[in-house]
Design an enzyme around this catalytic site. Structure first.
Site, short mmCIF file in Angstrom:
data_model
loop_
_atom_site.label_atom_id
_atom_site.label_comp_id
_atom_site.label_asym_id
_atom_site.label_seq_id
_atom_site.Cartn_x
_atom_site.Cartn_y
_atom_site.Cartn_z
N ARG A 27 0.81 -1.22 0.00
CA ARG A 27 0.00 0.00 0.00
C ARG A 27 0.85 1.28 0.00
NH1 ARG A 27 -5.20 -1.14 1.41
NH2 ARG A 27 -5.53 1.05 1.91
N TRP A 74 2.77 6.07 1.88
CA TRP A 74 2.89 6.52 0.49
C TRP A 74 2.67 8.03 0.56
CZ3 TRP A 74 0.09 9.10 -3.25
CH2 TRP A 74 0.51 8.93 -4.57
N ASN A 100 -4.14 7.32 7.20
CA ASN A 100 -4.14 6.97 5.78
C ASN A 100 -5.20 7.84 5.13
OD1 ASN A 100 -4.42 5.76 3.27
ND2 ASN A 100 -5.56 4.00 4.05
N GLY A 101 -4.79 8.72 4.21
CA GLY A 101 -5.76 9.59 3.55
C GLY A 101 -5.20 10.99 3.41
N LYS A 489 2.08 -2.21 -17.86
CA LYS A 489 2.83 -3.18 -17.04
C LYS A 489 4.33 -2.91 -17.15
CE LYS A 489 0.64 -4.55 -15.06
NZ LYS A 489 -0.69 -4.57 -14.59
N GLU A 492 5.36 0.26 -15.28
CA GLU A 492 5.27 0.11 -13.82
C GLU A 492 6.46 -0.67 -13.27
OE1 GLU A 492 0.71 -0.40 -12.42
OE2 GLU A 492 1.36 -1.91 -13.82
N HIS A 508 -0.40 7.75 -37.04
CA HIS A 508 -0.69 9.16 -36.79
C HIS A 508 0.18 9.73 -35.68
CE1 HIS A 508 -4.04 8.84 -39.54
NE2 HIS A 508 -4.35 7.71 -38.93
N LYS A 607 -0.46 0.01 -4.37
CA LYS A 607 -1.48 -0.89 -4.92
C LYS A 607 -2.88 -0.34 -4.74
CE LYS A 607 -2.58 -5.42 -5.92
NZ LYS A 607 -2.36 -5.17 -7.34
C1 G6P Z 1 -3.14 1.34 -8.70
C2 G6P Z 1 -2.49 -0.01 -8.90
C3 G6P Z 1 -2.95 -0.61 -10.24
C4 G6P Z 1 -4.47 -0.66 -10.30
C5 G6P Z 1 -5.09 0.71 -10.04
C6 G6P Z 1 -6.59 0.62 -9.87
O1 G6P Z 1 -2.62 2.25 -9.62
O2 G6P Z 1 -1.09 0.09 -8.87
O3 G6P Z 1 -2.43 -1.92 -10.37
O4 G6P Z 1 -4.87 -1.13 -11.55
O5 G6P Z 1 -4.56 1.28 -8.84
O6 G6P Z 1 -6.86 -0.09 -8.69
P1 G6P Z 1 -8.15 -0.94 -8.39
O7 G6P Z 1 -7.86 -1.56 -7.06
O8 G6P Z 1 -9.29 0.04 -8.32
O9 G6P Z 1 -8.33 -1.94 -9.47
#
Ligand code: G6P
Length: 612
Positions: A27, A74, A100-101, A489, A492, A508, A607
């Site tokens: 997280r 984070w 958190n928030g 992917k 990331e 284009h 995540k």
């Molecule tokens: C973050 C994660 C992604 C995920 C996205 C949406 O950016 O790193 O892997 O696709 O959030 O998250 P969710 O839990 O709503 O699918």
């Protein structure tokens, strides 16, 4: 974003909190810290970097305590550093808090406090909120609980907070709005966390705390209240999850484990729902609302990140099978414009975590406007699952690697079953086509297994291109969203700049990037667009780009145009995306690993994005 964990009970709190932080590290992982309370002495330790760095820092420290809270961060307000790490301590040293928030009106509150003589040791909104609470407590000479309640009425934004008070040695006070909180109920002990993973080892009985609720948690007592100070009866849920599901199980990384789990996670997703022999799909969430779904004038799909790519695949599939217009929206855009949601529109929300703040708020807004919400969610009991009117879980199990893999294929499986159910009941496809697609879908786990057996071929390709500075991913039709997902992917996990494009649209703009150094990945499985994509390959080859093609076994044309090919088993074009994404997941994984990147925790990502 940010993981929080807490413990109060007879055991030593520190090992429980530390282990919990490791489980929640997906997280956020730019800094972490713990507050431990022993005989009314409050000690706070925090460190920039991953939880392992905190663990090293703690060696030799006195960690005995029966109550503790911990945080893995984070960063939102303030750079990652020791001083911005949580927990924060109030100015008088009596309280410690993790959060958190985001507190949106923190600047105004900070101003008020500064005028009252407060100074701050960090740049965080959390320290502001904590001192705001402290100030109210002192001014009113009230309990911490009362002060918190008053403070939260003034606060705008999102939070899940845990607070400890050195004058109350066994209580953790928690509150949530917009960021998740689960409380594990043990025998004479309680566990608090952002999700169930730190709790599952100790108890399966949990309480999901709702927005605008406060929890007063002691070893033998759990009191839930609303902000109006009225008691709420805690609703205990039994977790349906095993510890093994959140451990690496012999794999080097969670991401690799999760990629390799896909034959079984897709099987689990289909199990009990799809029966190709009897030609049926049974999904309670769909069956109970089929009239509404069949009659939809329009379907709006809201999601972020990889889930948004699943939404794009679903757009193609639903429009083709159900003949219902579909629009796909980024949740973050949807929530701030003034979207038109009409009666008769159906909203599908797709989310792995079920906690993504933008998606959640977008849904709340649509719900207020009277829309019917169908959630396609992986995390059981999560906020999005709970606010949806109906839904279907993807049943992929806990996904820990930050880059989503098995949740994505689960989403595609659910959305395809959903489209098939609606289509057959609406009469927009023939019984024969329906039956053919059911059989194709049922065969997916076996085909994914076959793809994974050749994973090493992707490792070889990754070795060749790991030092490339850019990548282009091209696909058409059902495979266009897969090109986007392949590019995401790679970005990331390997930090290589990558773009996904519809193969024809490439002319284009992106074609200007093509030279002998640019690897171009074609998702070129046998489908109705195949001849067209072959022409696009010719265009890249003519400009000396390096072509890596994901093709269908038996394709004799693409290998002649490609520098590398990876073959996947034949599948109907509508089902192919669930297969064609697998080699792209592996290509990114191996590239990231070869570059020495911590693929489970790539820089700057988290995540579960619980801030907007
Ligand atoms: C973050 C994660 C992604 C995920 C996205 C949406 O950016 O790193 O892997 O696709 O959030 O998250 P969710 O839990 O709503 O699918």
């Amino acid at each position: 974003m940010c993981g929080i964990v807490g413990y109060t009970g007879p055991k030593q709190a520190y090992p429980i909190v530390l282990k919990g932080l490791k489980r929640l590290e997906y997280r956020g992982y730019d800094s972490s810290g713990v507050a431990l309370m022993n005989d009314g002495k409050l000690s706070v330790y925090k460190k920039k970097g991953k939880v392992a760095e905190l663990e090293d820092y703690m060696i030799g420290k006195d960690v005995s305590a029966h109550i503790g809270i911990g945080h893995t961060r984070w960063a939102t307000h303030g750079e990652p550093s020791d001083r911005n790490a949580h927990p924060h301590t109030s100015a008088n040293g009596r309280f410690a808090m993790i959060h958190n928030g985001i507190i949106e009106n923190y600047a105004q509150i900070k101003n008020e406090l500064t005028n009252k003589g407060y100074s701050f040791t960090s740049d965080t909104d959390t320290e502001v909120l904590l001192n705001f609470i402290e100030n109210i407590q002192q001014h009113n000479d009230c309990s911490l609980e009362e002060a918190l309640r008053i403070a939260l009425k003034r606060v705008t934004g999102a939070y899940c907070i845990l607070l400890v008070d050195s004058e109350d040695p066994e209580t953790i006070i928690a509150a949530r709005k917009g960021s998740p909180l689960v409380i594990g109920v043990g025998k004479g002990e309680h566990f608090l966390a952002s999700d169930a993973s730190p709790i599952i080892e100790y108890t399966k009985e949990v309480v999901y705390v709702n927005d605008y609720e406060l929890a007063i948690v002691k070893p033998n007592e759990l009191i839930l209240k609303n902000l109006g100070n009225e008691k709420i009866t805690p609703f205990i849920t039994k977790l349906d999850m095993e510890l093994a599901a959140i451990e690496k199980g012999g794999y080097d990384h969670f991401m690799l484990k999760e990629i390799f789990e896909q034959p079984s996670t897709i099987f689990d997703c289909l199990r009990g729902r799809l029966d190709a022999v009897s030609g049926t799909i049974t999904m309670a969430g769909i069956d109970q609302h089929i009239e509404q779904l069949k009659a939809a004038n329009r379907i709006l799909i809201i999601a972020c990140g990889t889930s948004w790519h699943a939404a794009l695949v679903a757009e193609y599939v639903i429009e083709e099978l159900c003949r219902i217009p579909v629009e796909v929206e980024y949740a973050s855009e949807f929530r701030y414009r003034n979207p038109i949601v009409n009666k008769g529109d159906v909203i599908i929300a797709i989310s792995q975590s079920g906690e993504t703040a933008d998606t959640l708020v977008a849904l709340e807004k649509a719900k207020e406007n009277g829309a019917f919400i169908f959630g396609v969610v992986n995390a059981v009991g999560s906020s999005i699952a709970r606010i949806s009117h109906a839904g279907a879980y993807t049943h992929a199990g806990p996904e820990i690697g930050v880059a989503s893999t098995k949740a994505f294929t689960g989403q595609l499986a659910v959305l395809t079953m959903m489209a098939l159910s609606i289509a057959i009941q609406k009469g927009s496809i023939t019984q024969e086509r329906y039956q053919q697609l059911l059989t194709e879908l049922q065969d997916v786990p076996e085909k994914v297994d076959a793809i994974l057996k050749n994973a090493d071929e992707l490792k070889v390709i990754a070795e060749v291109y790991k030092d490339a500075s850019d990548f282009l991913f091209l696909g058409r039709g059902y495979n266009f969203p897969i090109a986007l997902e392949g590019a995401l992917k790679l970005k990331e996990i390997s930090y290589i700049h990558a773009e996904g494009y519809p193969a024809a649209e490439m002319k284009h703009g992106p074609i200007a990037l093509v030279d002998e150094n640019l690897p171009v990945v074609f998702i070129a499985t046998k489908d109705s667009y195949h001849e067209k994509i072959i022409s696009n390959m010719q265009e890249i080859k003519a400009r000396k780009g390096k072509i890596i093609s994901i093709i269908t076994e038996g394709d004799e044309v693409s290998p002649g145009l490609s520098n590398h090919v990876f073959s996947i088993p034949p599948a109907d074009e509508l089902i192919a995306p669930i297969l064609s994404v697998i080699p792209l997941q592996l290509l990114s994984y191996y590239t990231g690993v070869l570059k020495g990147i911590d693929v489970d925790k790539p820089r700057n990502l988290a995540k579960s994005v619980t801030v907007e």
